[in-house]
Enzyme design. Structure first.
Site, mmCIF file in Angstrom:
data_model
loop_
_atom_site.group_PDB
_atom_site.id
_atom_site.type_symbol
_atom_site.label_atom_id
_atom_site.label_comp_id
_atom_site.label_asym_id
_atom_site.label_seq_id
_atom_site.Cartn_x
_atom_site.Cartn_y
_atom_site.Cartn_z
ATOM 1 N NE ARG A 114 66.432 -6.122 74.384
ATOM 2 C CZ ARG A 114 66.263 -4.854 74.787
ATOM 3 N NH1 ARG A 114 65.198 -4.164 74.373
ATOM 4 N NH2 ARG A 114 67.151 -4.277 75.585
ATOM 5 N NE ARG A 168 59.530 4.692 80.047
ATOM 6 C CZ ARG A 168 58.646 3.787 79.623
ATOM 7 N NH1 ARG A 168 57.384 3.872 80.011
ATOM 8 N NH2 ARG A 168 59.018 2.813 78.819
ATOM 9 N N GLY A 181 66.375 5.207 71.472
ATOM 10 C CA GLY A 181 67.650 4.627 71.860
ATOM 11 C C GLY A 181 67.879 3.261 71.243
ATOM 12 N NE ARG A 221 62.808 9.498 80.730
ATOM 13 C CZ ARG A 221 62.644 8.297 80.198
ATOM 14 N NH1 ARG A 221 63.175 7.235 80.796
ATOM 15 N NH2 ARG A 221 61.961 8.128 79.091
ATOM 16 C CB SER A 248 73.015 3.255 77.549
ATOM 17 O OG SER A 248 71.965 2.551 76.923
ATOM 18 C CD GLU A 283 61.834 0.603 81.153
ATOM 19 O OE1 GLU A 283 60.802 0.037 80.791
ATOM 20 O OE2 GLU A 283 62.943 0.425 80.615
ATOM 21 C CB SER A 338 68.651 -0.875 82.255
ATOM 22 O OG SER A 338 68.235 0.424 82.595
ATOM 23 C CE LYS A 393 61.308 7.433 73.241
ATOM 24 N NZ LYS A 393 62.184 7.213 72.088
#
Length: 446
Positions: free
Chosen positions: A35, A406, A112, A365, A186, A334, A215, A431
């Site tokens: 960001r 993850r 992403g 996942r 998302s 996550e 999220s 990553k």
């Protein structure tokens, strides 16, 4: 294309011989780093980013911005606080904004943040910007960003797929204004539009029209970081309409920002203390943060640990017992793989809810966790929006990662308590968590 040997290699997950007792310097936050790079690239003056995460996702973001004409100079200071800790914490990046331009080609990998945050930036460029990436990136949802940008005046060529690969034909500016999107798959769809919105002629009014928004802490992070560089943002939390975010057009300030440790990447190390009944200290844990990983303090305490924020950082201690949990992880999806791994080692069942959107992450996942834990002898069942986990005595075997960082760290957590676990492609942790195998071995005193 030849197969990368790292993708097929098996890494013997270290088995803990006793309680861990370690201090782990966790590298910087990927979410904050990426960001900050976008905001600095859109600013009206140069800025600094100190102790950024240096990983595949952040290097892809930096490389993409360079392709569009942004200057990013990397320096390393031996006197910098935390110098020598993993992930580039002795580094500083100077970001020098310039006229965004094409033609350029952006490699998003499977990140992403890159595939979603940069098309709005590309719409402000002068010339075409092509986006491409890993095969899995073609399957990840992008329609929300594409449709919204078109509604705001952008020209995008995706051959009607609603996904990568695509080309944004930048016109040097974008009208902006009101737009409706369904961001239920998302939250990055919302963040993507907000980050570039101060540079749109009319700013933006983003209205989420779908079901529950996952999220939310990541959207709060986006808003906080926008405000810190001078943007005016109205949100539901600040008295605005529910599910509506407004950003006023205006110049963004260059900033000198030090990146917090990535609290979500602290998860496997805190889990190690919980699973082994040991103690792990994570230095520089912030007392206030928008990072979703901060929720680990609450969740892992409920699962049997104890934590304290001290002058040395977060001190997390396991009790020797691991308890099951019934928890809604909708805002912190996550964290699900690591929590699922701990739950598989607990003394009672667990239900993880609110995470149906994880089927669209780096891999599916929920399906991946179910398959891999069950193949080690576990009893995991997929539900409509999560997982139900009944602890069983586990055995060794190969834990596949599906090129998902993850998944790899979840397998490492299981390996602490289960001998003979072998992680396929542990290198995928690069990553977001560089040098994970070395950090893990160091925690265990190897």
């Amino acid at each position: 294309m030849p197969v990368n040997p790292a993708h097929t290699a098996l890494w013997p997950a270290p088995h803990a011989s006793g309680a861990v007792d370690a201090t782990v310097h966790v590298p910087g936050s990927k979410s904050v780093t990426n960001r900050a790079l976008v905001l600095a690239a859109l600013a009206s003056e140069p800025g600094w980013l100190r102790r950024p995460l240096r990983s595949r996702d952040t290097l892809l973001m930096a490389g993409a911005l360079r392709e569009m004409g942004v200057g990013i100079e990397e320096t390393v200071s031996s006197s910098s606080s935390g110098a020598g800790t993993p992930g580039g914490s002795g580094e500083a990046w100077r970001i020098i904004p310039s006229g965004l331009r094409g033609p350029a080609t952006v490699d998003v990998g499977n990140a992403g943040t890159v595939m979603r945050f940069l098309p709005p930036v590309a719409a402000l460029a002068d010339g075409p910007i092509r986006f491409d990436g890993d095969p899995r990136s073609y399957e990840r949802p992008l329609t929300g960003v594409i449709d919204a940008l078109r509604a705001l005046g952008a020209r995008i060529d995706d051959d009607g797929r609603g996904s990568l690969p695509l080309t944004v034909h930048g016109g040097g500016a974008l009208d902006g204004g009101p737009v409706e999107i369904d961001a239920s798959s998302s939250s990055q769809f919302v963040s993507a539009l907000l980050l570039s919105a101060p540079r749109f002629n009319q700013g933006v009014e983003v209205r989420h029209t779908g079901s529950s928004l996952p999220s939310l802490p990541h959207i709060r992070m986006t808003v906080d970081m926008l405000r810190a560089v001078g943007a005016q943002v109205d949100t539901p939390e600040s008295g605005g309409e529910p599910n509506v975010w407004r950003v006023t057009p205006g110049a963004l300030l260059g900033r000198d920002l030090t990146v917090e440790p990535d609290l979500s990447n602290a998860q496997p190390f805190l889990a190690a203390a919980l699973v082994t009944g040991g103690k792990v200290v994570v230095p520089d844990w912030p007392s206030r943060t928008t990072q979703p990983g901060d929720r680990l303090r609450e969740i892992f305490t409920e699962m049997g640990g104890a934590c304290e924020l001290t002058e040395h950082g977060l001190v997390f201690t396991g009790s020797g017992s691991v308890h099951g949990i019934d928890v809604d992880l909708g805002e912190v999806g996550e964290l699900t793989p690591g929590i699922a791994a701990v739950a598989a080692l607990a003394d009672s069942p667990s239900t993880l809810r609110g995470v149906s959107h994880l089927r669209l992450h780096e891999t599916d996942r929920l399906a991946a966790l179910t398959k891999e834990i069950n193949e080690l002898g576990g009893d995991v069942t997929e539900t409509a929006d999560g997982l139900h986990i009944r602890p069983r005595r586990l055995h060794g075997g190969i834990f596949h990662t599906y090129e998902d960082h993850r998944m790899a760290t979840a397998g490492a957590i299981l390996g602490l308590a289960v001998e003979g676990v072998q992680i396929e492609n542990v290198a995928t942790t690069a990553k977001t968590l560089p040098d994970f195998p070395d950090l893990w071995a160091g925690m265990l005193g190897a």
